[in-house]
Design an enzyme around this catalytic site. Structure first.
Site, PDB file in Angstrom:
ATOM      1  CG  ASN A  74      -0.577  -0.395   2.467  1.00 23.95           C
ATOM      2  OD1 ASN A  74      -0.188  -1.537   2.713  1.00 23.95           O
ATOM      3  ND2 ASN A  74      -0.585   0.552   3.390  1.00 23.95           N
ATOM      4  CG  ASP A  75       0.065   4.097   3.022  1.00 19.80           C
ATOM      5  OD1 ASP A  75      -0.867   3.484   2.507  1.00 19.80           O
ATOM      6  OD2 ASP A  75      -0.044   4.750   4.071  1.00 19.80           O
ATOM      7  N   PRO A  76       3.112   4.399  -0.465  1.00 22.04           N
ATOM      8  CG  PRO A  76       3.071   6.250  -1.906  1.00 22.04           C
ATOM      9  CD  PRO A  76       2.180   5.233  -1.247  1.00 22.04           C
TER      10      PRO A  76
END
Length: 585
Positions: free
Chosen positions: A68-70
């Site tokens: 998910n999140d960078p």
């Protein structure tokens, strides 16, 4: 990682449809403790097929499992670093670590060992999102959110490279003087996360922002430090906004009023505006404002042309969340990354892909000449993947006509097109009752097959030969009192003939702030098996859609340009390229 990732559903739909989709998903997926609801990375089985037809060719994603999140993207000593939230053991939300990949060109990537993972009392229950800062002496440091107990108490920690002489910075240490910042009694300890890249003021103090909430409003909590180790909370937040819900993944950076070049976070010169971006977990989208930063008072003030709330400007009007930007000194630009999650539902293990989540193409971002909004465009390095080219020019499309773009791999392509029209007279009147609706609601009413005046016209991507399924990206022009409103839609409702209860096929849309004096509209779409990432009017509006075709797979996919309006449309130029597959992990 943010609570959003384990919460509700990520589809910006009308409320009724959203609630229905949420109920369906809660009925099919794993529901977790911790007061979380659902995570978009799905339960996998040992026999999961990780070579799904829907894996992307040139969008970044790991070989398997959930991402998910960078996190903390940065450029350091000639190497680009991307960290991201990742489960190395499966496709659920468990076991989240900071995966780490490096690149020389932001296109081809080398996968390394995880850089940060739960191992200390200050992050035993989670190593969540954060940012990178390059300190004086060319020393990188990462700030990230750690979870210290089962009650989800969140603190802010730091990590430093174990060996600065390693060109890839493979190993990172988490010193024992962590945590650097703990929530005081005024802060909701379960909503206190995602520190920004630090910036230095003229007083020599470092500053960061941490996302939070208060009284159901968003809060950007400001901290200052002389030495980056001891942080003091400011008496007031950098900014707050009522009724937005919690702010996740805040981003705060300057943008130039004199061109498209990027600026370092600590830039102290003239002719700048500032951008404050926040991710809203309740609605699963991001919004931003343009404004001024009072460095003496440490206050951010949005311009009166920026709506500060749910109906504010978005970086992307589709499946795009938890974005993180960084300054790239090698090309004097600011680049933003964003996570695009899955919408295919996967109701049981035998249908599980064994992976979930991709990264959108990195985008250069700058301030529009009007000073009222950002412009985003795929990084120039993406052009190195272009192969076969097909060009069309001066092709007319009358009402109901379409033309197929042949000679490329339509399932993995880059398409740039400029449409023109001779008159605005046939633009439909904008219904005053739509004024309070979101653009995607209007798109749901006025879809690509609903006949109009000036539009709908655009591209039918990931299309089957007989159009049983396709994902159209299109424009529609309305006459609204003294001006015109340009609606841009990316509509997945017809994206597949496949359907089961947990699948969501939304329409996404926004209004493009563009001058129609030249009677032209441009569109660029990056098509990649299960994603269609589109940029309207030179990047003034972006929409990322996810699609899971049943028929339009690989060489069975087609691409059409179409017009369903009574005003004749001309394709002035259309260039389409097949896209090569880079080395990714």
């Amino acid at each position: 990682m943010e609570l959003f990732r384990k919460s509700s559903f990520h589809c910006a739909l009308p409320v009724f449809i959203l609630l229905v989709c949420l109920f369906i998903i809660l009925s099919n997926y794993v529901v977790f403790a911790f007061n979380y609801d659902v995570f978009t990375c799905f339960q996998s089985s040992k026999d999961a097929n990780i070579t799904s037809n829907y894996r992307t060719g040139y969008h970044f994603q790991p070989p398997k499992n959930c991402m998910n999140d960078p996190n903390a993207p940065m450029y350091y000593n000639g190497v680009y670093h991307l960290f991201y939230q990742y489960n190395p053991k499966g496709s659920t939300m468990n076991n989240i670590v900071w995966a780490h990949s490096v690149s020389k060109d932001l296109i081809n990537w080398i996968n390394l060992e995880p850089a940060i993972y739960p191992s200390k009392p200050f992050d035993k229950y989670g190593t969540w999102s954060g940012s990178a800062t390059i300190l004086p002496g060319n020393k990188p440091i990462i700030l990230y959110t750690g979870v210290v107990d089962a009650n989800m108490t969140q603190v802010q920690n730091y990590a430093v490279p174990a060996n600065l002489s390693d060109p890839y910075l493979r190993e990172w240490n988490k010193p024992d003087n962590n945590p650097l910042i703990v929530p005081d009694i005024s802060i909701t300890k379960t909503q206190f996360r995602d520190p920004t890249t630090a910036w230095m003021g003229k007083d020599g103090h470092w500053r960061i922002v941490v996302g939070s909430s208060r009284n159901r409003g968003g809060l950007a909590i400001l901290y200052r430090s002389r030495n980056f180790m001891k942080w003091i909370k400011a008496e007031h937040p950098l900014h707050s906004s009522a009724k937005t819900g919690n702010w996740e993944c805040p981003d705060f950076f300057p943008v130039s009023l004199q061109g498209s070049n990027g600026l370092d976070a600590s830039y102290n010169g003239k002719y700048v505006k500032y951008v404050l971006k926040n991710s809203l977990p309740v609605a699963a989208f991001e919004y931003y404002t343009i404004g001024t930063y009072d460095a003496k008072q440490d206050r951010y003030i949005p311009d009166n042309t920026s709506v500060d709330g749910w109906k504010g400007l978005r970086l992307d009007y589709g499946i795009f969340y938890a974005s993180k930007s960084f300054y790239d000194p090698s090309k004097d630009r600011r680049i933003v990354w964003g996570w695009s999650y899955e919408l295919d539902g996967l109701p049981n293990n035998e249908n599980n892909k064994g992976w979930a989540g991709i990264q959108a193409i990195p985008r250069k971002v700058w301030l529009d000449f009007s000073g009222k909004q950002l412009v985003q465009w795929p990084i120039e390095e993406l052009k190195t993947l272009r192969k076969q080219n097909v060009r069309l020019s001066n092709k007319r499309l009358d009402n109901g006509e379409k033309i197929e773009v042949k000679g490329i791999t339509a399932s993995q392509a880059d398409v740039e097109v400029t449409f023109s029209f001779s008159s605005l007279d046939k633009a439909e009147p904008f219904d005053p009752s739509w004024a309070d609706l979101y653009a995607q609601d209007v798109c749901a009413i006025k879809g690509s097959t609903v006949p109009g005046g000036l539009g709908p016209f655009g591209l039918a991507t990931l299309a089957s030969q007989n159009l049983e399924e396709y994902t159209p990206v299109f424009f529609r022009v309305f006459k609204a009192q003294e001006n015109f409103k340009v609606l841009m839609c990316s509509d997945a409702t017809r994206s597949t003939t496949q359907h089961y209860n947990a699948m969501c096929k939304p329409s996404f849309a926004g209004y493009v702030d563009v001058d129609l004096v030249d009677k032209k509209l441009s569109l660029r779409s990056l098509i990649d098996n299960s994603v269609v990432e589109s940029f309207g009017a030179g990047g003034k509006l972006c929409i990322t859609s996810r699609a899971y075709p049943t028929l339009a797979i690989h060489d069975k996919a087609h691409l059409f340009a179409f017009n369903n309006g009574t005003e004749m449309i001309t394709i002035e130029t259309l260039d389409a390229w097949s896209m090569d597959t880079p080395k990714i992990n």
